[in-house]
Write an enzyme that holds these catalytic residues in place. Structure first.
Site, PDB file in Angstrom:
ATOM      1  N   HIS A 104       7.255  18.400  -5.240  1.00 36.74           N
ATOM      2  CA  HIS A 104       6.160  19.190  -4.420  1.00 36.74           C
ATOM      3  C   HIS A 104       6.586  19.570  -3.195  1.00 36.74           C
ATOM      4  O   HIS A 104       8.238  19.113  -2.606  1.00 36.74           O
ATOM      5  CB  HIS A 104       5.344  18.157  -3.497  1.00 36.74           C
ATOM      6  CG  HIS A 104       4.976  16.669  -4.306  1.00 36.74           C
ATOM      7  ND1 HIS A 104       4.270  16.691  -4.781  1.00 36.74           N
ATOM      8  CD2 HIS A 104       3.872  15.474  -3.422  1.00 36.74           C
ATOM      9  CE1 HIS A 104       3.075  16.084  -5.940  1.00 36.74           C
ATOM     10  NE2 HIS A 104       3.443  14.999  -4.566  1.00 36.74           N
ATOM     11  N   CYS A 162       2.614  10.570  -0.938  1.00 34.58           N
ATOM     12  CA  CYS A 162       4.098  12.075  -0.953  1.00 34.58           C
ATOM     13  C   CYS A 162       4.044  13.066  -0.596  1.00 34.58           C
ATOM     14  O   CYS A 162       5.144  13.142  -0.355  1.00 34.58           O
ATOM     15  CB  CYS A 162       3.797  11.653  -2.353  1.00 34.58           C
ATOM     16  SG  CYS A 162       2.837  12.357  -3.436  1.00 34.58           S
TER      17      CYS A 162
END
Length: 359
Positions: free
Chosen positions: A258, A133
């Protein structure tokens, strides 16, 4: 192939955090699938989940789970994927794996559809890997810039959401926030740790009112496994096996999305206007870059969305070949479930594409 002529899809790990998002994404994207099977551990068998408006019963993972399956999406721990993905491939399914079990395998392509879709066709093991990710948060934007300017060096720092550590990470942050809310904690050495106690969940330090400069497990010379993933995966996706990459990964008190700061050096001089134009028109990228108006991406705005969001685009002060930028991406959507779904759609399209004359 299902009787409808549409491919049969299996979702392995359907009850997990990413699996839950996967079912939402499958319900939102084009209806190209026939049967959709939901597979999980035996303790989840019998549960009913909704996908495409229909209730589907979850079944336990067995060898027979893959009979008649065309494509199997795996979102399970590395060790489970390492054991079961080859089983699914042997039963005739093409596996799209979200774990780290196969990402560095030279016989397994590591695919980001906006960047290297052509690599999906070369899969001698019948397995295609999706990147981590953190890599996915930045690589779509970087891929667009690399195609124009030629990337030659990369320096990044990540600011990673607690959901990257699974449900335990989210539960840990929420529990710690309830402990510190309305207090004066965070003003004296050790006061936060004393309040939180030794149960810091999947993190080595308290994450509420804090940042933790460590994600993953220890590797050689003090690097973390997460930092090595970003380096190795960026090189493989971009086809730059010797690309110099420096990474520092940090956990921050954010639930989902993120973020990364990126310093990217290119083969030739870059202009900010040209870079912004590339980013503004790149598939899967949203440019949000007007600091004077307070416009730049933050996790609070990006969570729950699909694109990579890019802002703070600047040319480096001391290097006309380098750009500085800030990127955000939902780590459960493009960072996991969405990229896998996009890969599966690429594979499904191989069988539905019309035959070319003379072939």
């Amino acid at each position: 192939m299902a009787p409808t002529g549409k491919p049969t899809l299996a979702v392995v790990g359907a009850t997990g955090a990413v699996g839950t998002v996967m079912l939402q994404i499958l319900s939102q994207r084009a209806d190209i699938w026939g049967e959709i099977r939901l597979i999980a551990s035996p303790r989840s068998a019998g549960r009913k989940l909704t996908v495409r408006g229909a209730e589907v019963e979850v079944t336990a993972l067995t060898e027979d789970s893959f009979d008649g399956v065309d494509i199997a999406l795996f979102d399970v721990p590395d060790e489970v994927a390492a054991e079961w993905a080859p089983v699914a491939a042997a039963r005739g399914a093409v596996v799209v794996d979200n774990s780290g079990a196969f990402r560095t395998d030279p016989d397994v392509p590591l695919v980001v559809p906006e960047v290297n879709p052509h690599t999906v066709r070369s899969r001698p093991r019948g397995i295609v890997a999706s990147p981590d990710c953190t890599t996915l948060t930045m690589i779509v934007a970087l891929g667009a810039l690399h195609a124009e300017f030629g990337l030659r060096e990369l320096v990044v720092s990540s600011y990673q959401a607690v959901s990257g550590a699974g449900r335990a990470g989210v539960e840990t942050l929420r529990a710690q926030l309830s402990l510190v809310a309305g207090t004066e904690l965070g003003t004296k050495p050790g006061d936060l740790r004393r309040a939180v106690g030794e149960d810091t969940g999947p993190f080595p330090e308290p994450v509420a009112l804090n940042v933790v400069p460590w994600v993953g497990s220890l590797r050689e010379d003090g690097w973390s496994s997460q930092e090595m993933k970003v380096r190795d995966e960026s090189r493989k996706i971009l086809g730059l096996p010797r690309l110099p990459v420096a990474v520092t990964c940090v956990r921050v008190p954010v639930i989902t999305t993120h973020s990364l700061t990126v310093h990217a050096r290119f083969q030739r001089e870059v202009g900010v206007d040209g870079a912004r134009e590339i980013l503004a028109t790149a598939p899967g990228v949203v440019l949000c870059d007007d600091p004077a108006a307070g416009e730049f991406p933050t996790p609070a705005d990006v969570a729950g969305t699909d694109p990579t969001w890019v802002g703070r685009v600047r040319r480096a002060l001391d290097d006309p070949t380098a750009l500085e930028l800030f990127v955000c991406g939902d780590n459960l959507r493009k960072g996991a479930a969405l990229n896998c779904a996009q890969i599966a759609e690429l594979i499904a399209a191989e069988n539905s594409a019309p035959a070319q004359p003379g072939l």
